[in-house]
Scaffold this motif. Structure first.
Motif, PDB file in Angstrom:
ATOM      1  N   GLU A 104      29.951  40.780  46.981  1.00  0.00           N
ATOM      2  CA  GLU A 104      31.301  41.030  48.148  1.00  0.00           C
ATOM      3  C   GLU A 104      31.014  42.492  48.618  1.00  0.00           C
ATOM      4  OE1 GLU A 104      34.787  39.881  46.439  1.00  0.00           O
ATOM      5  OE2 GLU A 104      34.095  38.102  45.815  1.00  0.00           O
ATOM      6  N   TRP A 105      30.755  43.486  47.745  1.00  0.00           N
ATOM      7  CA  TRP A 105      30.684  45.016  48.172  1.00  0.00           C
ATOM      8  C   TRP A 105      29.311  45.055  48.981  1.00  0.00           C
ATOM      9  CZ3 TRP A 105      34.749  47.754  48.275  1.00  0.00           C
ATOM     10  CH2 TRP A 105      35.885  47.376  47.252  1.00  0.00           C
ATOM     11  N   ILE A 106      28.238  44.525  48.626  1.00  0.00           N
ATOM     12  CA  ILE A 106      27.205  44.461  49.461  1.00  0.00           C
ATOM     13  C   ILE A 106      27.358  43.786  50.760  1.00  0.00           C
ATOM     14  CG2 ILE A 106      24.520  43.719  49.611  1.00  0.00           C
ATOM     15  CD1 ILE A 106      24.483  43.444  46.313  1.00  0.00           C
ATOM     16  N   ASP A 107      27.943  42.851  50.996  1.00  0.00           N
ATOM     17  CA  ASP A 107      28.354  42.169  52.400  1.00  0.00           C
ATOM     18  C   ASP A 107      29.330  43.318  53.147  1.00  0.00           C
ATOM     19  OD1 ASP A 107      26.860  40.026  51.500  1.00  0.00           O
ATOM     20  OD2 ASP A 107      28.565  38.966  50.793  1.00  0.00           O
ATOM     21  N   LYS A 108      30.195  44.116  52.682  1.00  0.00           N
ATOM     22  CA  LYS A 108      30.684  45.100  53.159  1.00  0.00           C
ATOM     23  C   LYS A 108      29.975  46.465  53.502  1.00  0.00           C
ATOM     24  CE  LYS A 108      34.982  43.413  51.079  1.00  0.00           C
ATOM     25  NZ  LYS A 108      36.161  43.952  49.971  1.00  0.00           N
ATOM     26  N   GLU A 155      30.990  57.798  50.631  1.00  0.00           N
ATOM     27  CA  GLU A 155      32.196  57.057  50.289  1.00  0.00           C
ATOM     28  C   GLU A 155      32.065  56.024  48.974  1.00  0.00           C
ATOM     29  OE1 GLU A 155      34.674  53.367  51.931  1.00  0.00           O
ATOM     30  OE2 GLU A 155      33.944  54.620  53.649  1.00  0.00           O
ATOM     31  N   THR A 156      32.726  56.246  48.103  1.00  0.00           N
ATOM     32  CA  THR A 156      32.615  55.385  46.899  1.00  0.00           C
ATOM     33  C   THR A 156      33.888  54.556  46.704  1.00  0.00           C
ATOM     34  OG1 THR A 156      33.198  57.152  45.583  1.00  0.00           O
ATOM     35  CG2 THR A 156      31.002  57.014  45.938  1.00  0.00           C
ATOM     36  N   VAL A 157      33.358  53.407  46.121  1.00  0.00           N
ATOM     37  CA  VAL A 157      34.601  52.729  45.366  1.00  0.00           C
ATOM     38  C   VAL A 157      33.992  52.216  43.715  1.00  0.00           C
ATOM     39  CG1 VAL A 157      35.319  51.548  47.448  1.00  0.00           C
ATOM     40  CG2 VAL A 157      33.459  50.276  46.115  1.00  0.00           C
ATOM     41  N   VAL A 158      34.975  52.133  42.998  1.00  0.00           N
ATOM     42  CA  VAL A 158      34.338  51.838  41.634  1.00  0.00           C
ATOM     43  C   VAL A 158      34.629  50.178  41.379  1.00  0.00           C
ATOM     44  CG1 VAL A 158      34.837  52.178  38.943  1.00  0.00           C
ATOM     45  CG2 VAL A 158      34.858  54.133  40.750  1.00  0.00           C
ATOM     46  N   ALA A 159      33.521  49.501  40.873  1.00  0.00           N
ATOM     47  CA  ALA A 159      33.599  48.077  40.581  1.00  0.00           C
ATOM     48  C   ALA A 159      33.269  47.874  39.268  1.00  0.00           C
ATOM     49  CB  ALA A 159      32.694  47.582  41.440  1.00  0.00           C
ATOM     50  N   TYR A 160      33.702  47.042  38.613  1.00  0.00           N
ATOM     51  CA  TYR A 160      33.485  46.683  37.178  1.00  0.00           C
ATOM     52  C   TYR A 160      33.920  45.260  36.832  1.00  0.00           C
ATOM     53  CZ  TYR A 160      32.163  46.617  32.251  1.00  0.00           C
ATOM     54  OH  TYR A 160      31.729  46.441  31.021  1.00  0.00           O
ATOM     55  N   PRO A 161      33.216  44.224  37.121  1.00  0.00           N
ATOM     56  CA  PRO A 161      33.441  42.722  37.004  1.00  0.00           C
ATOM     57  C   PRO A 161      33.474  42.538  35.555  1.00  0.00           C
ATOM     58  CG  PRO A 161      31.961  42.992  38.664  1.00  0.00           C
ATOM     59  CD  PRO A 161      32.054  44.288  38.157  1.00  0.00           C
ATOM     60  N   GLY A 162      32.539  43.308  34.904  1.00  0.00           N
ATOM     61  CA  GLY A 162      32.136  42.902  33.394  1.00  0.00           C
ATOM     62  C   GLY A 162      30.872  43.417  33.040  1.00  0.00           C
ATOM     63  N   CYS A 163      30.598  43.411  31.496  1.00  0.00           N
ATOM     64  CA  CYS A 163      29.205  43.677  30.976  1.00  0.00           C
ATOM     65  C   CYS A 163      28.011  43.368  31.573  1.00  0.00           C
ATOM     66  CB  CYS A 163      29.385  43.768  29.479  1.00  0.00           C
ATOM     67  SG  CYS A 163      27.952  44.243  28.676  1.00  0.00           S
ATOM     68  N   CYS A 164      27.006  44.065  31.618  1.00  0.00           N
ATOM     69  CA  CYS A 164      25.516  43.434  32.314  1.00  0.00           C
ATOM     70  C   CYS A 164      24.908  42.481  31.289  1.00  0.00           C
ATOM     71  CB  CYS A 164      24.864  44.668  32.515  1.00  0.00           C
ATOM     72  SG  CYS A 164      23.889  45.508  31.040  1.00  0.00           S
ATOM     73  N   GLY A 165      25.203  42.432  30.172  1.00  0.00           N
ATOM     74  CA  GLY A 165      24.867  41.505  29.167  1.00  0.00           C
ATOM     75  C   GLY A 165      23.685  42.232  28.446  1.00  0.00           C
ATOM     76  N   MET A 166      23.325  43.193  28.284  1.00  0.00           N
ATOM     77  CA  MET A 166      22.254  43.901  27.741  1.00  0.00           C
ATOM     78  C   MET A 166      22.199  43.755  26.125  1.00  0.00           C
ATOM     79  SD  MET A 166      19.199  45.214  27.219  1.00  0.00           S
ATOM     80  CE  MET A 166      18.615  46.056  28.739  1.00  0.00           C
ATOM     81  N   PRO A 167      23.521  43.873  25.698  1.00  0.00           N
ATOM     82  CA  PRO A 167      23.752  43.609  24.092  1.00  0.00           C
ATOM     83  C   PRO A 167      23.416  42.147  23.760  1.00  0.00           C
ATOM     84  CG  PRO A 167      25.702  44.829  24.945  1.00  0.00           C
ATOM     85  CD  PRO A 167      24.939  44.469  26.132  1.00  0.00           C
TER      86      PRO A 167
END
Length: 449
Positions: free
Chosen positions: A270-274, A235-247
């Motif tokens: 929050e997803w880990i806790d679920k 089961e998957t969800v897509v999450a994207y709070p923002g760029c990881c900052g590598m640039p």
């Protein structure tokens, strides 16, 4: 004293909040200590352009030793480092816990941070290119126009872009999509897609960190990942709070990296806790989550928690194969695959997972190329460094071309794109099709064309 370390390398937290980190005199002292050890070893001479530049600088000095090299002449050495981590991970015998305590990439990072603090700013164009979320949001609604303007064949806009922004007119730039991966995922969630009844990994749940590149520039990778996981019962969800900052890390902007880490880690936890595992779709983001963020914010609970819960997408599929087994029905992918092991995937210290994963496909031909592509983020884009990026990546491109395979895969999409352009520049009659490894897996199940 031991000649080289026989223990596993470790990395110390980056002491970027300590004022001494930015002390230019202390920095110069440390650079000279490290450069002198590198000069007497020279094991890294063929990794990137930093080391040849350093060794040539010393050899051309009056004494042929570091003591007669001016500190201001170190700048080209620093500029040539792409933070690929290969010297630390694969070559240097003096990394911690060895008493010499050599971490060349993080020393280059410190130099960039300290000189930016001295100058009061970071390089303007790379800083703007690093605003990936802003750039993606601006480009998505006008994707057609943005792609027209960035096309290498556009003789009107590309020379202008080169003269104004310093982006080399020869570089193949990423394309934008009007419908991002997160948009597509929301639409897919509304329709729903049931997993096969006998799917082996039923019960697993995973949150896919979209990554800025997959979200704005290559949503097909995300779609392929979801299809493969769903087909295997995840089961998957897509999450994207923002760029990881590598640039921002590449520029030495550690405060911005920390800001992104705090924000993204808090949301992803929050997803880990679920009960969800966290999966990254590009190698650079996986490296940031697992290793770089914990060194930048070693006391941040969310960052540490996210680091422990994160998988690279290839790593996750291999884990399913080992623990539950994969769904039946895979068929050979004709034409063969060359797996480029991206530097940021190798730096995760998880083994050649993309090749290991694709070799699960029956009857597939997989060849491996481990050399650096030379791209290195903005390093492979800017006019002042493009030629060097092409030079560094040429051996890898030759090795890819030599295999004659139909597909080229890389966990770093920019590395793959760069290698295809390198092969074109070499005049090879046939260029491979660039794919993410997960797309090859999806193709083997017939989930994508």
């Amino acid at each position: 004293m031991k000649e080289g370390s026989t223990e596993a390398p470790i990395r110390h937290p980056i002491d970027w909040q300590n004022p001494e980190f930015y002390d230019l005199d202390k920095l110069d002292e440390e650079i000279r200590r490290v450069f002198d050890i590198c000069h007497t070893c020279r094991r890294c001479f063929n990794l990137c352009d930093s080391f040849p530049r350093l060794f040539d600088l010393i050899d051309a000095s009056p004494t042929e030793e570091l003591d007669s090299v001016k500190s201001e002449d170190f700048v080209p050495v620093v500029e040539a480092c792409t933070l690929c981590d290969m010297c630390f991970m694969t070559k240097c015998p003096y990394v911690p816990p060895h008493e010499f305590n050599i971490d060349f990439p993080h020393l280059m990072l410190r130099y960039r941070a300290a000189t930016a603090k001295r100058d009061g700013h970071f390089p303007f164009v790379p800083s703007q290119l690093g605003q990936t979320d802003r750039n993606g949001k601006l480009a998505a609604p006008v994707a057609g126009l943005a792609n027209w303007g960035s096309s290498r064949s556009n003789k009107l806009t590309r020379p202008l872009l080169e003269s104004v922004a310093g982006i080399d007119a020869r570089v193949e730039l990423p394309k934008f999509y009007g419908k991002t991966f997160t948009m597509r995922a929301k639409a897919q969630d509304r329709t729903g897609e049931a997993a096969p009844k006998d799917a082996p990994a039923k019960g697993r749940k995973a949150a896919l960190f979209a990554t800025c590149f997959v979200n704005y520039n290559n949503p097909q990778v995300g779609e392929a990942a979801r299809k493969v996981l769903a087909h295997n019962g995840v089961e998957t969800v897509v999450a994207y709070p923002g760029c990881c900052g590598m640039p921002f890390l590449e520029q030495g902007n550690l405060a911005k990296v920390a800001e992104q880490a705090e924000k993204v880690a808090r949301d992803m936890c929050e997803w880990i806790d679920k009960g969800y595992d966290i999966i990254t779709l590009t190698a650079s983001c996986g490296l940031m989550f697992k290793f770089e963020w914990p060194l930048v914010l070693p006391d941040n609970e969310h960052v540490q928690k996210l680091s422990r819960a994160t998988y690279d997408i290839d790593e996750y599929v291999v884990d399913i194969a080992k623990k539950e087994g994969l769904a039946p029905g895979m068929k050979p992918v004709e034409g063969g695959v060359t797996a480029h092991l991206a530097c940021h995937a190798r730096a995760q210290n998880m083994g050649p997972k993309s090749a290991e994963m694709m070799r699960l496909i029956p009857g597939i031909q997989v060849d491996v190329v481990e050399r650096c592509s030379g791209h290195g983020g903005t390093f492979g884009v800017m006019k002042e460094t493009f030629e060097t990026a092409m030079k560094v990546g040429k051996p890898a491109a030759r090795n890819v071309a030599k295999t004659g395979n139909k597909y080229l895969t890389s966990d770093c999409p920019l590395a793959g794109k760069h290698l295809v352009q390198e092969i074109e520049e070499l005049g090879e009659p046939q260029r491979p099709q660039m794919q993410h490894p997960i797309e090859i897996m999806a193709r083997s199940w017939g989930l994508i064309d």
